[in-house]
Design a protein around this motif. Structure first.
Motif, PDB file in Angstrom:
ATOM      1  N   ILE A 151     -15.094   5.148   5.673  1.00 39.50           N
ATOM      2  CA  ILE A 151     -15.390   5.481   4.283  1.00 39.50           C
ATOM      3  C   ILE A 151     -16.904   5.414   4.089  1.00 39.50           C
ATOM      4  N   PHE A 152     -17.515   6.552   3.783  1.00 42.23           N
ATOM      5  CA  PHE A 152     -18.944   6.598   3.492  1.00 42.23           C
ATOM      6  C   PHE A 152     -19.152   6.152   2.048  1.00 42.23           C
ATOM      7  N   VAL A 153     -20.005   5.153   1.853  1.00 47.09           N
ATOM      8  CA  VAL A 153     -20.322   4.675   0.502  1.00 47.09           C
ATOM      9  C   VAL A 153     -21.783   4.996   0.229  1.00 47.09           C
ATOM     10  N   MET A 154     -22.050   5.671  -0.903  1.00 41.23           N
ATOM     11  CA  MET A 154     -23.364   6.257  -1.135  1.00 41.23           C
ATOM     12  C   MET A 154     -23.885   5.967  -2.532  1.00 41.23           C
ATOM     13  N   ASN A 155     -25.215   5.963  -2.649  1.00 42.22           N
ATOM     14  CA  ASN A 155     -25.806   5.985  -3.987  1.00 42.22           C
ATOM     15  C   ASN A 155     -25.702   7.404  -4.525  1.00 42.22           C
ATOM     16  N   HIS A 156     -25.641   7.527  -5.844  1.00 45.60           N
ATOM     17  CA  HIS A 156     -25.380   8.838  -6.462  1.00 45.60           C
ATOM     18  C   HIS A 156     -26.602   9.279  -7.253  1.00 45.60           C
ATOM     19  N   ARG A 157     -27.451  10.107  -6.625  1.00 48.64           N
ATOM     20  CA  ARG A 157     -28.663  10.572  -7.280  1.00 48.64           C
ATOM     21  C   ARG A 157     -28.494  11.925  -7.953  1.00 48.64           C
ATOM     22  N   SER A 158     -27.704  12.813  -7.340  1.00 46.87           N
ATOM     23  CA  SER A 158     -27.628  14.186  -7.808  1.00 46.87           C
ATOM     24  C   SER A 158     -26.282  14.775  -7.421  1.00 46.87           C
ATOM     25  N   ASN A 159     -25.878  15.843  -8.086  1.00 49.68           N
ATOM     26  CA  ASN A 159     -24.678  16.555  -7.659  1.00 49.68           C
ATOM     27  C   ASN A 159     -24.884  17.268  -6.333  1.00 49.68           C
ATOM     28  N   MET A 160     -26.142  17.366  -5.881  1.00 46.69           N
ATOM     29  CA  MET A 160     -26.418  17.886  -4.545  1.00 46.69           C
ATOM     30  C   MET A 160     -25.958  16.910  -3.466  1.00 46.69           C
ATOM     31  N   ASP A 161     -25.642  15.671  -3.838  1.00 45.53           N
ATOM     32  CA  ASP A 161     -25.174  14.693  -2.857  1.00 45.53           C
ATOM     33  C   ASP A 161     -23.958  15.221  -2.097  1.00 45.53           C
ATOM     34  N   TYR A 162     -23.012  15.836  -2.842  1.00 44.83           N
ATOM     35  CA  TYR A 162     -21.805  16.366  -2.200  1.00 44.83           C
ATOM     36  C   TYR A 162     -22.167  17.417  -1.160  1.00 44.83           C
ATOM     37  N   VAL A 163     -23.071  18.302  -1.529  1.00 44.47           N
ATOM     38  CA  VAL A 163     -23.472  19.400  -0.646  1.00 44.47           C
ATOM     39  C   VAL A 163     -24.152  18.854   0.603  1.00 44.47           C
ATOM     40  N   LEU A 164     -25.075  17.931   0.396  1.00 45.28           N
ATOM     41  CA  LEU A 164     -25.871  17.402   1.500  1.00 45.28           C
ATOM     42  C   LEU A 164     -25.009  16.664   2.521  1.00 45.28           C
ATOM     43  N   ILE A 165     -24.161  15.759   2.062  1.00 46.15           N
ATOM     44  CA  ILE A 165     -23.367  14.955   2.980  1.00 46.15           C
ATOM     45  C   ILE A 165     -22.289  15.795   3.661  1.00 46.15           C
ATOM     46  N   THR A 166     -21.714  16.763   2.953  1.00 44.38           N
ATOM     47  CA  THR A 166     -20.730  17.651   3.578  1.00 44.38           C
ATOM     48  C   THR A 166     -21.303  18.302   4.822  1.00 44.38           C
ATOM     49  N   TRP A 167     -22.545  18.755   4.734  1.00 45.00           N
ATOM     50  CA  TRP A 167     -23.182  19.389   5.886  1.00 45.00           C
ATOM     51  C   TRP A 167     -23.560  18.364   6.951  1.00 45.00           C
ATOM     52  N   LEU A 168     -24.175  17.245   6.560  1.00 44.28           N
ATOM     53  CA  LEU A 168     -24.727  16.313   7.529  1.00 44.28           C
ATOM     54  C   LEU A 168     -23.667  15.647   8.403  1.00 44.28           C
ATOM     55  N   VAL A 169     -22.452  15.492   7.882  1.00 45.00           N
ATOM     56  CA  VAL A 169     -21.417  14.852   8.696  1.00 45.00           C
ATOM     57  C   VAL A 169     -20.349  15.848   9.143  1.00 45.00           C
ATOM     58  N   ALA A 170     -20.651  17.150   9.070  1.00 46.67           N
ATOM     59  CA  ALA A 170     -19.669  18.172   9.431  1.00 46.67           C
ATOM     60  C   ALA A 170     -19.268  18.096  10.893  1.00 46.67           C
ATOM     61  N   ASN A 171     -20.149  17.549  11.755  1.00 49.84           N
ATOM     62  CA  ASN A 171     -19.809  17.443  13.174  1.00 49.84           C
ATOM     63  C   ASN A 171     -18.981  16.199  13.481  1.00 49.84           C
ATOM     64  N   ARG A 172     -18.750  15.355  12.489  1.00 50.82           N
ATOM     65  CA  ARG A 172     -17.978  14.121  12.694  1.00 50.82           C
ATOM     66  C   ARG A 172     -16.554  14.264  12.164  1.00 50.82           C
ATOM     67  N   SER A 173     -16.413  14.761  10.946  1.00 52.50           N
ATOM     68  CA  SER A 173     -15.083  14.867  10.373  1.00 52.50           C
ATOM     69  C   SER A 173     -15.158  15.608   9.043  1.00 52.50           C
ATOM     70  N   ALA A 174     -13.996  15.923   8.493  1.00 55.19           N
ATOM     71  CA  ALA A 174     -13.904  16.462   7.138  1.00 55.19           C
ATOM     72  C   ALA A 174     -13.806  15.293   6.167  1.00 55.19           C
ATOM     73  N   ILE A 175     -14.608  15.323   5.122  1.00 58.23           N
ATOM     74  CA  ILE A 175     -14.664  14.215   4.172  1.00 58.23           C
ATOM     75  C   ILE A 175     -13.817  14.532   2.947  1.00 58.23           C
ATOM     76  N   SER A 176     -13.080  13.535   2.504  1.00 61.34           N
ATOM     77  CA  SER A 176     -12.340  13.640   1.255  1.00 61.34           C
ATOM     78  C   SER A 176     -13.120  12.907   0.175  1.00 61.34           C
ATOM     79  N   TYR A 177     -13.612  13.646  -0.826  1.00 64.00           N
ATOM     80  CA  TYR A 177     -14.425  13.066  -1.889  1.00 64.00           C
ATOM     81  C   TYR A 177     -13.569  12.650  -3.072  1.00 64.00           C
TER      82      TYR A 177
END
Length: 451
Positions: A151-177
């Motif tokens: 479970i990735f736990v993150m600070n929430h600065r912007s709605n771009m957070d979803y976009v950024l993390i989806t890409w950065l961990v795409a080689n590890r797994s699919a994330i359920s937000y």
């Protein structure tokens, strides 16, 4: 028996149509579904070999099946009975209410849409808007138990957070937000649901709803679904990493079984040179309310202006964004050390770890130096140098231009001057103090919370 029967031509067509549909549904459609299912299974098998953490069966189950499974879960049925007893409504009415909540919460994941569309779109959007950098990546992340739920736990600065993390961990797994009410607008809701996200009503006090939501989160965690949550419960209004709200964390901790699958939390710190919603957030902070008043026409105008600038070659992006990944936290190990107030202790510990891995970028660094009210560029340079030295001693990760101090000042000052937040004499302009403080907050907080 052999006499001919006359029927109208339209009735003959109708009979033939029903016969064709019956033939297709019993013979043709199953064969076609089998053909495409086999192709999809092969594609998914290839995809899972590429991912560090394969996609779980729980996520791949049909949405309707998951709704039924959640609705008839013993704990949900117990919640239904309690709700009926407390409110005096018939049990069937309470059950229908719970099933409505289940339909609202349960996603409908599509691997094709997630990896074929969402991750590619996320990469392009991130690179279009920012220079993307990776801060600290803890070495222990490579040794997480493959059977553990991450479970990735993150600070929430912007709605771009979803976009950024989806890409950065795409080689590890699919994330359920876990996403809030803002994402329930059609057709955005259908797209987000198909990417595996589940909707939550952040401010709901409905006990039945909370128990249905809790059970879904617990089921997903027990099945090993990789998730991403924002413990703060909403966007940061002041730029700081806020305290954790206990909702989702309490659901996970309360259902954890020491002898079962471990849960591993990965702290993620996100930083931006420019938060697109900054004015909306600071205005909400000043008003003392989380009811954001974004104007659709203003948002559309902002997007169109920047697209036009991009088309003319004048759009250079919004600066740098960066993500840092801290050391993983095993729930099994943590509960062994803090058995008395596990959820509260865990929430505080995770937010502290997130704060440590938020990267330092040029604009926040310069904004923090501006709070000291330097009289000229030489004084500003000295303030930035002093801040860098303090941050280095405290182990902060600084994602700054490698060209040196002048490049740092240029990248930090130019956006603030262009937006009119400071004048040519490096003084904060009237009405801009809140925004300067918003950007300086991560650096100030890092200095305040360092040991």
């Amino acid at each position: 028996m052999t006499d001919p029967v006359a029927v109208p031509f339209w009735l003959l067509l109708l009979i033939l149509a029903f016969a064709a549909i019956t033939f297709a549904s019993h013979f043709l459609f199953p064969s076609v579904r089998w053909f495409f299912r086999k192709r999809a299974e092969k594609a998914l098998s290839r995809l899972n070999r590429r991912l560090d953490r394969p996609i779980e069966f729980f996520k791949l189950a049909r949405r309707q099946d998951m709704i039924v499974r959640l609705s008839y879960d013993p704990r949900v049925l117990e919640a239904v009975a309690d709700h009926a007893a407390e409110t005096g409504v018939p049990g069937s009415v309470a059950f229908e209410e719970a099933r409505r909540y289940a339909r609202e919460i349960v996603p409908g994941f599509s691997a094709t849409l997630y990896f074929g569309v969402a991750t590619r779109l996320a990469r392009r959007l991130s690179r279009l808007a920012y220079r993307v950098r990776i801060g600290k990546v803890d070495a222990a992340l490579a040794h997480i138990d493959p059977k553990a739920t991450v479970i990735f736990v993150m600070n929430h600065r912007s709605n771009m957070d979803y976009v950024l993390i989806t890409w950065l961990v795409a080689n590890r797994s699919a994330i359920s937000y876990a996403v809030g009410e803002w994402a329930r607008i059609w057709p955005l809701s259908a797209l987000i649901r198909s990417m595996g996200a589940y909707f939550i009503r952040r401010g709901s006090r409905n006990t039945l709803y909370r128990r249905v939501l809790a059970r879904y989160v617990q089921m997903a965690t027990a099945e090993g679904t990789t998730q991403a949550i924002f413990p703060e419960g909403g966007l940061s209004l002041d730029g700081r990493v806020g305290p954790a709200k206990m909702g989702l964390l309490s659901y996970i901790v309360s259902a954890y079984e020491p002898g079962g699958r471990d849960v591993v939390f990965v702290p993620v710190g996100l930083a931006y040179d420019r938060v697109l919603e900054d004015r909306i957030l600071t205005q909400a902070a000043q008003a003392g309310t989380r009811r954001f008043r974004g104007k659709p026409l203003a948002i559309i105008g902002f997007l169109l202006r920047n697209l036009w600038r991009k088309f003319r070659g004048r759009f250079k992006g919004f600066g740098t964004t960066a993500a840092g990944f801290g050391p993983p936290v095993s729930l099994r190990a943590f509960l062994a050390e803090a058995p008395h107030r596990p959820t509260e202790e865990l929430g505080a510990y995770l937010m502290a770890e997130i704060t440590k891995v938020v990267p330092v970028l040029p604009v926040p660094l310069v904004a923090a130096a501006l709070l000291e009210k330097p009289l000229d560029r030489a004084a500003l340079t000295a303030a930035v140098t002093a801040l860098q030295a303090r941050l280095s001693v405290q182990g902060a990760v600084q994602k700054l231009p490698p060209q040196g101090l002048e490049a740092i000042l240029t990248e930090g000052l130019t956006p603030l001057i262009n937006r009119g937040l400071i004048d040519a004499n490096l003084q904060i302009t009237q009405g801009s103090a809140a925004l300067i403080g918003f950007y300086a907050a991560p650096v100030v907080q890092r200095l305040e919370t360092a040991p």
